[in-house]
Design an enzyme around this catalytic site. Structure first.
Site, PDB file in Angstrom:
ATOM      1  N   ARG A   1      -3.231 -10.144   4.609  1.00 23.19           N
ATOM      2  CA  ARG A   1      -3.663 -10.149   3.197  1.00 23.19           C
ATOM      3  C   ARG A   1      -2.507  -9.593   2.380  1.00 23.19           C
ATOM      4  O   ARG A   1      -2.207  -8.409   2.462  1.00 23.19           O
ATOM      5  CB  ARG A   1      -4.917  -9.282   3.078  1.00 23.19           C
ATOM      6  CG  ARG A   1      -5.560  -9.306   1.710  1.00 23.19           C
ATOM      7  CD  ARG A   1      -6.817  -8.436   1.691  1.00 23.19           C
ATOM      8  NE  ARG A   1      -7.436  -8.454   0.376  1.00 23.19           N
ATOM      9  CZ  ARG A   1      -7.029  -7.702  -0.634  1.00 23.19           C
ATOM     10  NH1 ARG A   1      -6.041  -6.864  -0.496  1.00 23.19           N
ATOM     11  NH2 ARG A   1      -7.635  -7.790  -1.798  1.00 23.19           N
TER      12      ARG A   1
ATOM     13  N   LYS B   1       0.829  -1.220   0.000  1.00 23.43           N
ATOM     14  CA  LYS B   1       0.000   0.000   0.000  1.00 23.43           C
ATOM     15  C   LYS B   1       0.858   1.262   0.000  1.00 23.43           C
ATOM     16  O   LYS B   1       2.006   1.256   0.419  1.00 23.43           O
ATOM     17  CB  LYS B   1      -0.999  -0.038   1.157  1.00 23.43           C
ATOM     18  CG  LYS B   1      -2.144  -1.000   0.796  1.00 23.43           C
ATOM     19  CD  LYS B   1      -3.322  -0.962   1.698  1.00 23.43           C
ATOM     20  CE  LYS B   1      -4.374  -1.947   1.145  1.00 23.43           C
ATOM     21  NZ  LYS B   1      -5.370  -2.319   2.141  1.00 23.43           N
TER      22      LYS B   1
HETATM   23  N1  HH2 Z   1      -7.399  -3.978   0.755  1.00 23.95           N
HETATM   24  C1  HH2 Z   1      -7.755  -3.978  -0.542  1.00 23.95           C
HETATM   25  C2  HH2 Z   1      -8.834  -4.766  -0.976  1.00 23.95           C
HETATM   26  N2  HH2 Z   1      -9.524  -5.549  -0.124  1.00 23.95           N
HETATM   27  N3  HH2 Z   1      -9.845  -6.376   2.059  1.00 23.95           N
HETATM   28  C3  HH2 Z   1      -9.515  -6.393   3.363  1.00 23.95           C
HETATM   29  N4  HH2 Z   1     -10.188  -7.159   4.227  1.00 23.95           N
HETATM   30  N5  HH2 Z   1      -8.478  -5.626   3.848  1.00 23.95           N
HETATM   31  C4  HH2 Z   1      -7.745  -4.813   3.040  1.00 23.95           C
HETATM   32  O1  HH2 Z   1      -6.824  -4.118   3.532  1.00 23.95           O
HETATM   33  C5  HH2 Z   1      -8.080  -4.771   1.647  1.00 23.95           C
HETATM   34  C6  HH2 Z   1      -9.164  -5.584   1.190  1.00 23.95           C
HETATM   35  C7  HH2 Z   1      -7.016  -3.133  -1.501  1.00 23.95           C
HETATM   36  O2  HH2 Z   1      -5.889  -3.800  -2.005  1.00 23.95           O
HETATM   37  P1  HH2 Z   1      -5.843  -4.565  -3.409  1.00 23.95           P
HETATM   38  O3  HH2 Z   1      -6.831  -5.670  -3.477  1.00 23.95           O
HETATM   39  O4  HH2 Z   1      -4.442  -4.981  -3.675  1.00 23.95           O
HETATM   40  O5  HH2 Z   1      -6.207  -3.441  -4.456  1.00 23.95           O
HETATM   41  P2  HH2 Z   1      -7.554  -3.044  -5.203  1.00 23.95           P
HETATM   42  O6  HH2 Z   1      -8.608  -2.693  -4.214  1.00 23.95           O
HETATM   43  O7  HH2 Z   1      -7.127  -1.847  -6.029  1.00 23.95           O
HETATM   44  O8  HH2 Z   1      -7.980  -4.206  -6.037  1.00 23.95           O
END
Ligand code: HH2
Length: 258
Positions: free
Chosen positions: A238, A202
Site C-alpha cells: 500500500r 510512515k
Molecule cells: N495505513 C493507513 C491507512 N490504512 N490500511 C492497511 N491495510 N494498512 C495500512 O498500513 C494502512 C491502512 C495509514 O496511512 P494513510 O492512509 O496514508 O494515512 P491516514 O490514515 O492518515 O489517512
C-alpha cells in the site's frame, strides 16, 4: 495498491486529494503507473485522529467512487454502510483497519457482495494507539491476532481465498516493533494468506533518519523497506509513490523470482 486519501488531514498527503476531481485524477494516474488497485479512504487513521461521521465519510468518498466506477478500487473503511455503497459502485476489496471489530454488520456486507477483504492488526484505536505500545512478542501477538480474525471472517461466510492479512505498520507500534514485524515477516506468511504491507511514508522511516519527531518518511526510505518486505514474502504494497515502487519492485522481482 495506490493510496487515495479523500481527507483534509491524512499524515502524508492530507488535503492533496480532498477534492473529488483531484482524488479521481490521482487514482487514474496511479493505475496508469502500474498500481493493480487504488485504496480510497475518507477517514484518516493517523495517530491521534478522531473518527468522522458516516455522512461525512460518504460525502467524501462517493463522488470519487462514482468517477472510478469501472476501475479496480478498494474501500478503506470500517463502516458497513460505506463499504456497501462502495461495493455497489464497483469496489472489489474492503480494507478494514479494525479487522471486523469495528462494525458488526461489515462481515455480512463483504460476504454478501463476494468482495475481497484485508484484515489489519491494530492495538487500541487511532486516538490512543501510540501511547506507549507494549507487547510480549510483537510478531507472535500480531500473528495470533491475524489468525483469530481470519478464522472469525471465515466463520462469517467470507471465503479464506478472498482474504489478505496486514501487520498494521504504525498502528499501536514503536519504531522497533514495526521493523521487527518486517524482519520476521515469514512468521506472518506462515498463516497461509497474502500479506499486505503499508509502510509507505510512515513516521518510523523518518525517525530512523535521526528525527525523533518525524511525522513522515521519504519515498526512498519507503521503497527500501518495501523491497525487503517483498523478499520476506509480502505480496501487496500500500503505497503513495506508485511509479517508484513499481520500478523498484520490478527490479526486486527480476533478482528474486525472474
Ligand atoms: N495505513 C493507513 C491507512 N490504512 N490500511 C492497511 N491495510 N494498512 C495500512 O498500513 C494502512 C491502512 C495509514 O496511512 P494513510 O492512509 O496514508 O494515512 P491516514 O490514515 O492518515 O489517512
Amino acid at each position: 495498491m495506490g493510496v487515495v486519501n479523500v481527507t483534509p488531514d491524512s499524515f502524508s498527503d492530507g488535503g492533496v486529494n480532498f477534492e473529488p476531481a483531484d482524488a479521481a485524477g490521482s487514482a487514474r494516474r496511479m493505475l496508469d503507473e502500474g498500481a493493480a488497485i487504488v485504496d480510497v479512504g475518507g477517514e484518516s487513521t493517523r495517530p491521534g485522529s478522531e473518527g468522522v461521521s458516516l455522512d461525512e465519510e460518504l460525502r467524501r468518498v462517493v463522488p470519487v467512487l462514482e468517477a472510478l466506477r469501472t476501475l479496480p478500487v478498494s474501500i478503506d473503511t470500517a463502516k458497513s454502510e460505506v463499504a456497501a455503497r462502495a461495493l455497489e459502485l464497483g469496489a472489489v476489496l474492503v480494507n478494514d483497519v479494525t479487522a471486523l471489530r469495528g462494525d458488526p454488520e461489515l462481515a455480512g456486507v463483504v460476504a454478501d457482495h463476494g468482495a475481497y477483504l484485508c484484515l489489519m492488526h491494530m492495538r487500541g484505536e487511532p486516538r490512543t494507539m501510540q501511547n506507549d505500545p507494549r507487547y510480549d512478542d510483537v510478531v507472535g501477538d500480531v500473528a495470533r491476532f491475524l489468525d483469530e480474525r481470519l478464522a472469525f471472517a471465515v466463520a462469517q461466510g467470507i471465503p479464506e481465498e478472498s482474504i489478505c492479512l496486514d501487520p498494521g505498520i504504525g498502528f499501536g507500534k514503536t519504531v522497533e516493533h514495526n521493523f521487527e514485524l518486517l524482519r520476521r515477516l515469514d512468521e506472518l506468511t506462515a498463516l497461509g494468506r497474502p500479506i499486505l504491507v503499508g509502510i509507505s511514508r510512515k513516521s518510523s522511516l523518518g525517525k530512523i533518519m535521526g528525527d525523533p519527531g518525524a511525522k513522515t518518511g521519504t519515498a526512498a526510505a519507503s521503497i527500501g523497506a518495501a523491497v525487503l518486505a517483498y523478499e520476506r514474502g509480502a505480496s501487496i504494497f500500500r503505497v503513495h509513490d506508485v511509479r517508484e515502487h513499481v520500478e523498484a519492485l520490478s527490479a526486486a522481482v527480476a533478482v528474486v523470482a525472474p
